[in-house]
Design a protein around this motif. Structure first.
Motif, PDB file in Angstrom:
ATOM      1  N   PHE A 149       2.944  -1.429   4.991  1.00 10.51           N
ATOM      2  CA  PHE A 149       2.217  -0.742   6.053  1.00 10.51           C
ATOM      3  C   PHE A 149       2.297  -1.505   7.370  1.00 10.51           C
ATOM      4  O   PHE A 149       1.321  -1.576   8.117  1.00 10.51           O
ATOM      5  CB  PHE A 149       0.751  -0.533   5.641  1.00 10.51           C
ATOM      6  CG  PHE A 149       0.586   0.416   4.491  1.00 10.51           C
ATOM      7  CD1 PHE A 149       0.738   1.779   4.669  1.00 10.51           C
ATOM      8  CD2 PHE A 149       0.292  -0.054   3.222  1.00 10.51           C
ATOM      9  CE1 PHE A 149       0.589   2.666   3.609  1.00 10.51           C
ATOM     10  CE2 PHE A 149       0.136   0.824   2.152  1.00 10.51           C
ATOM     11  CZ  PHE A 149       0.294   2.179   2.353  1.00 10.51           C
ATOM     12  N   GLN A 194      -1.036  15.833   7.728  1.00 10.83           N
ATOM     13  CA  GLN A 194      -1.044  14.711   8.677  1.00 10.83           C
ATOM     14  C   GLN A 194      -0.636  15.160  10.084  1.00 10.83           C
ATOM     15  O   GLN A 194      -0.757  14.411  11.033  1.00 10.83           O
ATOM     16  CB  GLN A 194      -0.085  13.618   8.203  1.00 10.83           C
ATOM     17  CG  GLN A 194      -0.347  13.127   6.786  1.00 10.83           C
ATOM     18  CD  GLN A 194      -1.688  12.451   6.649  1.00 10.83           C
ATOM     19  OE1 GLN A 194      -2.047  11.611   7.443  1.00 10.83           O
ATOM     20  NE2 GLN A 194      -2.432  12.842   5.628  1.00 10.83           N
ATOM     21  N   ILE A 251       4.066   8.477   9.910  1.00  6.63           N
ATOM     22  CA  ILE A 251       3.171   9.285  10.746  1.00  6.63           C
ATOM     23  C   ILE A 251       1.949   8.473  11.134  1.00  6.63           C
ATOM     24  O   ILE A 251       1.530   8.467  12.300  1.00  6.63           O
ATOM     25  CB  ILE A 251       2.758  10.575  10.009  1.00  6.63           C
ATOM     26  CG1 ILE A 251       3.994  11.413   9.672  1.00  6.63           C
ATOM     27  CG2 ILE A 251       1.780  11.387  10.855  1.00  6.63           C
ATOM     28  CD1 ILE A 251       3.699  12.607   8.772  1.00  6.63           C
ATOM     29  N   LEU A 252       1.386   7.755  10.171  1.00  5.82           N
ATOM     30  CA  LEU A 252       0.205   6.925  10.435  1.00  5.82           C
ATOM     31  C   LEU A 252       0.513   5.851  11.480  1.00  5.82           C
ATOM     32  O   LEU A 252      -0.269   5.630  12.413  1.00  5.82           O
ATOM     33  CB  LEU A 252      -0.268   6.272   9.134  1.00  5.82           C
ATOM     34  CG  LEU A 252      -1.461   5.321   9.247  1.00  5.82           C
ATOM     35  CD1 LEU A 252      -2.694   6.052   9.764  1.00  5.82           C
ATOM     36  CD2 LEU A 252      -1.761   4.671   7.895  1.00  5.82           C
ATOM     37  N   ALA A 253       1.672   5.195  11.338  1.00  8.17           N
ATOM     38  CA  ALA A 253       2.049   4.150  12.291  1.00  8.17           C
ATOM     39  C   ALA A 253       2.205   4.716  13.695  1.00  8.17           C
ATOM     40  O   ALA A 253       1.803   4.089  14.685  1.00  8.17           O
ATOM     41  CB  ALA A 253       3.348   3.475  11.848  1.00  8.17           C
ATOM     42  N   GLN A 308       4.708   9.506   5.048  1.00  8.09           N
ATOM     43  CA  GLN A 308       3.343   9.596   5.545  1.00  8.09           C
ATOM     44  C   GLN A 308       2.978   8.344   6.346  1.00  8.09           C
ATOM     45  O   GLN A 308       2.328   8.416   7.386  1.00  8.09           O
ATOM     46  CB  GLN A 308       2.390   9.763   4.349  1.00  8.09           C
ATOM     47  CG  GLN A 308       0.999  10.233   4.691  1.00  8.09           C
ATOM     48  CD  GLN A 308       0.184  10.481   3.433  1.00  8.09           C
ATOM     49  OE1 GLN A 308       0.266   9.726   2.468  1.00  8.09           O
ATOM     50  NE2 GLN A 308      -0.611  11.536   3.431  1.00  8.09           N
ATOM     51  N   ARG A 309       3.428   7.185   5.881  1.00  6.25           N
ATOM     52  CA  ARG A 309       3.095   5.944   6.585  1.00  6.25           C
ATOM     53  C   ARG A 309       3.782   5.857   7.946  1.00  6.25           C
ATOM     54  O   ARG A 309       3.302   5.173   8.839  1.00  6.25           O
ATOM     55  CB  ARG A 309       3.413   4.729   5.718  1.00  6.25           C
ATOM     56  CG  ARG A 309       4.867   4.567   5.337  1.00  6.25           C
ATOM     57  CD  ARG A 309       5.028   3.525   4.230  1.00  6.25           C
ATOM     58  NE  ARG A 309       6.406   3.427   3.790  1.00  6.25           N
ATOM     59  CZ  ARG A 309       7.167   2.346   3.984  1.00  6.25           C
ATOM     60  NH1 ARG A 309       6.680   1.290   4.585  1.00  6.25           N
ATOM     61  NH2 ARG A 309       8.414   2.331   3.556  1.00  6.25           N
ATOM     62  N   ASP A 348       3.485  -0.095  12.358  1.00  6.34           N
ATOM     63  CA  ASP A 348       2.792  -0.024  13.644  1.00  6.34           C
ATOM     64  C   ASP A 348       2.969  -1.328  14.422  1.00  6.34           C
ATOM     65  O   ASP A 348       3.127  -1.322  15.639  1.00  6.34           O
ATOM     66  CB  ASP A 348       1.307   0.309  13.454  1.00  6.34           C
ATOM     67  CG  ASP A 348       0.587  -0.683  12.566  1.00  6.34           C
ATOM     68  OD1 ASP A 348       1.204  -1.159  11.583  1.00  6.34           O
ATOM     69  OD2 ASP A 348      -0.586  -0.985  12.846  1.00  6.34           O
ATOM     70  N   LYS A 376       0.777   7.525  14.920  1.00  8.82           N
ATOM     71  CA  LYS A 376      -0.528   7.925  15.453  1.00  8.82           C
ATOM     72  C   LYS A 376      -1.313   6.702  15.922  1.00  8.82           C
ATOM     73  O   LYS A 376      -2.028   6.741  16.928  1.00  8.82           O
ATOM     74  CB  LYS A 376      -1.315   8.702  14.390  1.00  8.82           C
ATOM     75  CG  LYS A 376      -0.779  10.106  14.146  1.00  8.82           C
ATOM     76  CD  LYS A 376      -1.662  10.884  13.186  1.00  8.82           C
ATOM     77  CE  LYS A 376      -1.114  12.293  12.942  1.00  8.82           C
ATOM     78  NZ  LYS A 376      -1.112  13.132  14.150  1.00  8.82           N
ATOM     79  N   THR A 377      -1.176   5.583  15.205  1.00 11.62           N
ATOM     80  CA  THR A 377      -1.870   4.348  15.563  1.00 11.62           C
ATOM     81  C   THR A 377      -1.376   3.793  16.900  1.00 11.62           C
ATOM     82  O   THR A 377      -2.156   3.252  17.690  1.00 11.62           O
ATOM     83  CB  THR A 377      -1.675   3.284  14.455  1.00 11.62           C
ATOM     84  OG1 THR A 377      -2.161   3.800  13.227  1.00 11.62           O
ATOM     85  CG2 THR A 377      -2.429   2.008  14.784  1.00 11.62           C
TER      86      THR A 377
END
Length: 210
Positions: A135, A191, A165-167, A162-163, A138, A169-170
């Motif tokens: 993870f 997401q 996308i999370l990175a 998915q990770r 980001d 968005k962060t």
């Protein structure tokens, strides 16, 4: 604002490393006491969030730093079996002709990425950043932006998980999510990636609309 860089994930986005990943995972399963992946269950695993996937395979996440070096050694040994997805080289060549700068941010090792790109005659990637953290993307995105004096709106990321996308968005970076990689569409739709594409040609369509 005009895009100055397009950043790509590598495994599952540019390169089809699924078979090498499964073989690496299974070769290490006995050593680290986790469950092997049956090839016929791959599509069902793609629909699970990564932490559920890991739990399903009886893998303690704290062991990640222990197996990453073994994974890298396996990938180096079998890098010749990793190929670009159909249409990827043509897409990268088109982006270069249009004046876009290209980079890769990946969890794979830099030497494996360079070997696959070299073998496929891809010479237009200007920068490769690699991290062995599941993870940690980001952090790499922030590092890339800082070192290249870029704002989040001046780049776009292309990834398959998915990770990713999370990175994004962060860090405030927009993402194009591709459907042919490691995570299934059913998993990531909630997401809400900025764009969702089903082919390399659609990546070009999205980028040339910007």
């Amino acid at each position: 604002m005009m895009l100055k860089y397009i950043i790509f994930d590598f495994d599952g986005t540019l390169a089809d490393s699924r078979n090498v990943f499964i073989s690496a995972w299974n070769s290490l399963a006995d050593k680290h006491q986790y469950r092997k992946i049956k090839r016929e269950e791959w599509n069902s695993l793609r629909k699970l969030p990564i932490l559920e996937r890991i739990k399903c395979l009886n893998f303690p996440i704290f062991k990640t730093p222990l197996i990453i070096p073994d994974f890298y050694r396996f990938y180096r040994k079998y890098a010749k079996e990793i190929n670009l997805y159909p249409g990827i080289k043509e897409m990268l060549d088109t982006l270069e002709r249009e004046g876009h700068k290209l980079a890769i941010i990946s969890s794979n090792s830099e030497d494996v990425i360079k070997e696959v790109l070299r073998r496929n005659y891809v010479r237009n990637i200007s920068e490769i950043l690699s991290s062995n953290l599941i993870f940690g993307k980001d952090q790499l995105i922030r590092k890339f932006l800082k070192e290249n004096h870029l704002g989040a709106s001046e780049v776009i990321y292309v990834g398959d998980e998915q990770r990713d996308i999370l990175a994004c968005k962060t860090t405030g970076v927009k993402i194009i999510w591709v459907s042919w990689g490691y995570d299934a569409k059913e998993l990531v739709q909630s997401q809400q990636p900025d764009c969702l594409v089903d082919s390399p040609e659609e990546i070009l369509e999205v980028l040339f609309q910007k």
